[in-house]
Design a protein around this motif. Structure first.
Motif: not given
Length: 332
Positions: A83, A86, A168, A171, A217, A221, A227, A230
């Protein structure tokens, strides 16, 4: 199902997004903030260190871990690292690696940051993320806003939990349906190079290593503390406020992405220096609603019937046309 979401539509706004106006006011009052618009030369080394660390762990997982440990490590350790990478890609989309004068250096750094993520995201993310800044809340153009399908399907506590877990997935595919764009050359290069690297990992590290990277990953997310950003960034927890900062310890492992009002006001300032924006101009930020826990953000989003996919400020696309006319007029 309990916790049925009460909102039936987005919060529609007929004014321009607030960040450009606030940026202009702050710069007029505190011109020294321009000195923060620099390249953080530590950033690229932090990215490289995270990539090396995650690949070493992936190798060890591929050699020695059982399947339970693959997913436990993927959530508890790899999820945080991937993360962070990312969010490093987020920083790089704003040319944070080497500055605006060295686009190829930034592109290469972005592809390096992408290696442990195992899914090609660098250039696709940038293509849409810069529009999110330019057209915040604009219907169609800002693909950060949930699609109509999401607003209809995820309307109670249980389904919102599913949505957070699958975040994820939504998104990544939402832009393909809401505002599809043809793939760029660099996206194809990213796809081919990442596929080659994934094959390398399978051949030399083992299949568990690639599963670990993918789990890092996807789990990182979804329903994961880091996360929470978000949802915390733009979901409307207070009526009329469309961007929220988070001031808490997880900023230390997320390149200060929590300083989100500050970031939207000054996207050319690297994450490491965003706290200084608040220090210089506290009167512009201290009175704005903000978060102090991403875990609480996730819990509140899932359980509070007042918050759901419709809890976003949305604008008519006509405003973006006006913005384009203004920019074209200035260019002339």
């Amino acid at each position: 199902m309990g916790g049925q979401v009460s909102r039936k539509d987005f919060e529609w706004s007929y004014t321009e997004e607030p960040h450009a106006t606030r940026r202009k006011e702050i710069l007029k009052k505190y011109p020294e903030i321009k000195k923060l618009m620099v390249v953080d030369h530590h950033f690229k080394f932090q990215v490289l260190s995270l990539v090396i660390l995650q690949m070493i762990v992936a190798y060890l997982v591929g050699r020695y871990a059982n399947w339970v440990m693959v997913f436990v490590l993927g959530y508890c350790f790899g999820g945080v690292v991937n993360h962070a990478l990312l969010l490093a890609i987020h920083e790089i989309s704003h040319s944070a690696g080497f500055g605006y004068s060295k686009p190829w250096h930034n592109r290469i750094l972005g592809m390096i940051a992408n290696i442990p993520i195992a899914i090609p995201v660098t250039f696709s993310f940038k293509k849409y993320h810069l529009e999110h800044h330019r057209y915040q809340g604009q219907d169609v153009l800002d693909v950060d806003i949930p699609s109509e399908m999401e607003t209809k399907l995820f309307t109670n506590t249980f389904t919102k939990l599913i949505w957070v877990i699958l975040q994820p997935f939504f998104y990544s595919i939402r832009p393909l349906f809401v505002n599809p764009k043809p793939p760029t050359t660099m996206e194809i290069v990213n796809l081919v190079s990442q596929a080659a690297l994934d094959i390398f990992v399978i051949n030399y590290f083992g299949g568990k290593a690639l599963v670990y990277l993918l789990a890092s990953s996807l789990l990182g997310m979804g329903l994961h503390p880091v996360a929470g950003h978000f949802i915390s960034e733009h979901y409307m927890f207070r009526k009329g406020f469309e961007t929220y900062s988070y001031y808490g310890p997880l900023n230390m492992v997320t390149f200060n992405v929590g300083y989100h009002n500050e970031h939207h006001d000054f996207p050319s300032i690297p994450g490491s220096l965003l706290p200084k924006v608040r220090e210089i101009a506290p009167e512009y930020y201290d009175n704005l609603p903000h978060h102090t826990s991403w875990v609480k953000v996730l819990y509140d989003y899932i359980t509070d019937p007042e918050i759901g996919p419709y809890s976003r400020v949305k604008r008519n696309q006509a405003l973006s046309n006006m913005e384009d006319l203004k920019m074209n007029s200035k260019a002339k």
